[in-house]
Motif scaffolding. Sequence first.
Motif, PDB file in Angstrom:
ATOM      1  N   ASP B 106       0.834  -1.213   0.000  1.00 22.14           N
ATOM      2  CA  ASP B 106       0.000   0.000   0.000  1.00 22.14           C
ATOM      3  C   ASP B 106       0.867   1.261   0.000  1.00 22.14           C
ATOM      4  N   LEU B 107       1.936   1.218   0.798  1.00 22.13           N
ATOM      5  CA  LEU B 107       2.825   2.383   0.854  1.00 22.13           C
ATOM      6  C   LEU B 107       3.512   2.601  -0.497  1.00 22.13           C
ATOM      7  N   ASP B 108       3.840   1.475  -1.190  1.00 23.51           N
ATOM      8  CA  ASP B 108       4.451   1.601  -2.521  1.00 23.51           C
ATOM      9  C   ASP B 108       3.478   2.231  -3.512  1.00 23.51           C
ATOM     10  N   VAL B 109       2.209   1.794  -3.443  1.00 29.08           N
ATOM     11  CA  VAL B 109       1.185   2.365  -4.338  1.00 29.08           C
ATOM     12  C   VAL B 109       1.051   3.859  -4.061  1.00 29.08           C
ATOM     13  N   TRP B 110       1.066   4.201  -2.783  1.00 28.43           N
ATOM     14  CA  TRP B 110       0.915   5.610  -2.374  1.00 28.43           C
ATOM     15  C   TRP B 110       2.047   6.462  -2.958  1.00 28.43           C
ATOM     16  N   LYS B 111       3.283   5.901  -2.877  1.00 29.51           N
ATOM     17  CA  LYS B 111       4.441   6.634  -3.416  1.00 29.51           C
ATOM     18  C   LYS B 111       4.306   6.794  -4.926  1.00 29.51           C
ATOM     19  N   GLU B 112       3.847   5.728  -5.587  1.00 24.68           N
ATOM     20  CA  GLU B 112       3.680   5.769  -7.048  1.00 24.68           C
ATOM     21  C   GLU B 112       2.685   6.868  -7.449  1.00 24.68           C
ATOM     22  N   VAL B 113       1.517   6.889  -6.823  1.00 26.50           N
ATOM     23  CA  VAL B 113       0.520   7.895  -7.221  1.00 26.50           C
ATOM     24  C   VAL B 113       0.985   9.297  -6.806  1.00 26.50           C
ATOM     25  N   GLY B 114       1.666   9.391  -5.684  1.00 32.61           N
ATOM     26  CA  GLY B 114       2.204  10.691  -5.251  1.00 32.61           C
ATOM     27  C   GLY B 114       3.228  11.209  -6.249  1.00 32.61           C
ATOM     28  N   ALA B 115       4.041  10.289  -6.781  1.00 38.77           N
ATOM     29  CA  ALA B 115       5.051  10.678  -7.777  1.00 38.77           C
ATOM     30  C   ALA B 115       4.369  11.199  -9.037  1.00 38.77           C
ATOM     31  N   ARG B 116       3.253  10.593  -9.426  1.00 40.12           N
ATOM     32  CA  ARG B 116       2.520  11.090 -10.601  1.00 40.12           C
ATOM     33  C   ARG B 116       2.083  12.537 -10.363  1.00 40.12           C
ATOM     34  N   CYS B 117       1.618  12.822  -9.155  1.00 40.16           N
ATOM     35  CA  CYS B 117       1.146  14.178  -8.836  1.00 40.16           C
ATOM     36  C   CYS B 117       2.279  15.188  -8.969  1.00 40.16           C
ATOM     37  N   PHE B 118       3.350  14.970  -8.224  1.00 41.73           N
ATOM     38  CA  PHE B 118       4.426  15.969  -8.178  1.00 41.73           C
ATOM     39  C   PHE B 118       5.082  16.139  -9.546  1.00 41.73           C
ATOM     40  N   THR B 119       5.125  15.041 -10.349  1.00 42.31           N
ATOM     41  CA  THR B 119       5.673  15.162 -11.699  1.00 42.31           C
ATOM     42  C   THR B 119       4.766  16.048 -12.546  1.00 42.31           C
ATOM     43  N   ALA B 120       3.448  15.881 -12.372  1.00 42.75           N
ATOM     44  CA  ALA B 120       2.491  16.679 -13.150  1.00 42.75           C
ATOM     45  C   ALA B 120       2.610  18.170 -12.829  1.00 42.75           C
ATOM     46  N   TYR B 121       3.100  18.504 -11.627  1.00 41.83           N
ATOM     47  CA  TYR B 121       3.251  19.918 -11.256  1.00 41.83           C
ATOM     48  C   TYR B 121       4.557  20.502 -11.803  1.00 41.83           C
ATOM     49  N   GLY B 122       5.304  19.667 -12.558  1.00 52.76           N
ATOM     50  CA  GLY B 122       6.552  20.145 -13.143  1.00 52.76           C
ATOM     51  C   GLY B 122       7.720  20.057 -12.184  1.00 52.76           C
ATOM     52  N   LEU B 123       7.584  19.264 -11.116  1.00 50.96           N
ATOM     53  CA  LEU B 123       8.679  19.117 -10.157  1.00 50.96           C
ATOM     54  C   LEU B 123       9.427  17.819 -10.429  1.00 50.96           C
ATOM     55  N   GLY B 124      10.729  17.792 -10.123  1.00 50.18           N
ATOM     56  CA  GLY B 124      11.540  16.606 -10.402  1.00 50.18           C
ATOM     57  C   GLY B 124      12.731  16.497  -9.481  1.00 50.18           C
ATOM     58  N   LYS B 125      13.691  15.667  -9.912  1.00 48.98           N
ATOM     59  CA  LYS B 125      14.797  15.325  -9.016  1.00 48.98           C
ATOM     60  C   LYS B 125      15.728  16.493  -8.713  1.00 48.98           C
ATOM     61  N   ASN B 126      15.659  17.550  -9.516  1.00 55.71           N
ATOM     62  CA  ASN B 126      16.550  18.692  -9.264  1.00 55.71           C
ATOM     63  C   ASN B 126      15.937  19.732  -8.324  1.00 55.71           C
ATOM     64  N   ASP B 127      14.751  19.453  -7.833  1.00 53.68           N
ATOM     65  CA  ASP B 127      14.025  20.496  -7.095  1.00 53.68           C
ATOM     66  C   ASP B 127      13.971  20.247  -5.584  1.00 53.68           C
ATOM     67  N   VAL B 128      14.034  21.350  -4.849  1.00 55.92           N
ATOM     68  CA  VAL B 128      13.884  21.293  -3.398  1.00 55.92           C
ATOM     69  C   VAL B 128      12.414  21.575  -3.070  1.00 55.92           C
TER      70      VAL B 128
END
Lengths: 141, 433
Positions: B106-128
């Motif tokens: 469940d925690l893995d699924v949560w991280k996966e969907v959360g990653a979709r969100c933050f990526t959609a906002y234009g945020l990535g590995k270079n961002d604080v």
Amino acid sequence: MQIKQLSVFLENKGGRLNDVANILGEAGINMSAFSLAESSDFGILRVIVSDPVKAQAILKENKFAVSLTDVICVHVPNSPGSLAKILNIITDNGISIDYMYAFAECADANVIIKPDKTEDCIDILQKNKIALIAADELYKI
Amino acid sequence: MIWNETIECMSRKEMEKLQSIRLKQVVDKVYYNCEPYRKRMQEAGITPNNIRSIHDISKLPFTSKKDLRDYYPFGLLSSPMSEIVRVHASSGTTGKPIVVGYTRKDLDVWKEVGARCFTAYGLGKNDVIQVSYGYGLFTGGLGAHGAVETIGGTVVPASSGNTDKQIMLMHDLGVKGLACTPSYALYLAEALEKSEYKREEFQLKVGVFGAEPWTDEMRRELESKLGIKAYDIYGLTEVIGPGVGHECEFQNGTHLCEDHFFPEIINPETGEPVKKGEIGELVFTTLTKEGMPLVRFRTRDLTSLNYEPCACGRTSVRMGRILGRSDDMLIIRGVNVFPSQVESVICEMEELEPHYFIEVDRINNMDTLEIQVEVNENFYSDEISKMLDLKKRIAHKLQSVLGIQPDIRLMEPRSIERSQGKAKRVNDKRKLQ
């Protein structure tokens, strides 16, 4: 001849007027005249103080909504008919009075007037040789 | 940017196929592992064999918030406690909270969907990215935290409160994304204005706001005050937390992660599905959850769904703004009033600050509605008549939106309580009587 009046918005709850008086008192600012206009849930305190700019800054720091308004102060004899004479001059010249308040002492009285056209009002009163009190004079009272 | 293109841009047909397979799995899981679900299905005369595709979902009984309270704390788990690695709980203000158990998956699924969100906002590995949601039982903090780590961004786990330090961290660490409730964002915006720092010294560009309903007017207010783009992140503690859905760069509806959380819209009175695009109550079935799967969970949130593919390339279904939580709805003199309606009017008027408080009471058997507002500093007048006129205009605008006349109370600057977490903007005194 314009005078800076402090206008403070107050919620209608116990002790707010005390707060203003305390804050100004502690800052060494004197009040020479004031009036309080009220509606059911709020009031507006209009006050002439010894240092309006400093008073405004201090009240703002204390989260009050406060502004400076230009008013004039007319010096009249404390006798029947003298206020009527001045009011006639003002209204005959098409100037309206938004509000006014006065304080009398012995033979004289001072009337604070908030006209809708401040500069015109000063002109007309001066032309009619009505005594106006200057700001620095009034702040010292 | 899209985190999981295979899923997020899948054709409708492929998505339904995937949802059908997963629905059968989750129905099997609850039927054989969770007694309350089994009993209820048996009462409805249904077995897992009756569920052949996602279209059979309306045969299944609903689950309500009350069920979650009745089976507190662990009665609705479908996995043994040995598999549960974490719990979160709702911020219930009365009585017992709702407790939700998560397995490792469940925690893995949560991280996966959360990653979709933050990526959609234009945020990535270079961002604080600063997470200023509360950390703890509330899903906001740890949910956003896991999402940022998954996309490889740098997370600043600031949690809520201590506003001066929040602003210092944002300034000094070059924070690009801020995740918090919209009401706390507003509070931070005010504090930032008064702080020693200039706006141009900040790298802040993106706001990730959720955990309470907010309006488009509030979005505009936050975007102009903070100089950012403000995105909605949607989630419910019961379903998983933040990550159930997100906006994209077009800010035209909230994309739902429907391969994990299947949405339906029903008529809240009859329980029947509404026609496509119509407004009704949102219902979720968690298709992949193990710890506490939910079948047809009634959220009480009122919204609509749009199945048109989005200009961003995603095909996932989009949810409209939450028009209100039916729990938030106030019935005043027989009229339905949502706090979000009040908010939209207040935020639109330049004479007012975007803060308000609603007080409802019953005096002499008559409902009263008082709305407390703060006037913008530049609009205070020394004349009573002008202030009364402003009051009248506010009341008139609100009446045209609400359908009833509210009493307006003008408050002194900064006298309405600022929220550092979920905002409490309503006091219904009638409930106490």
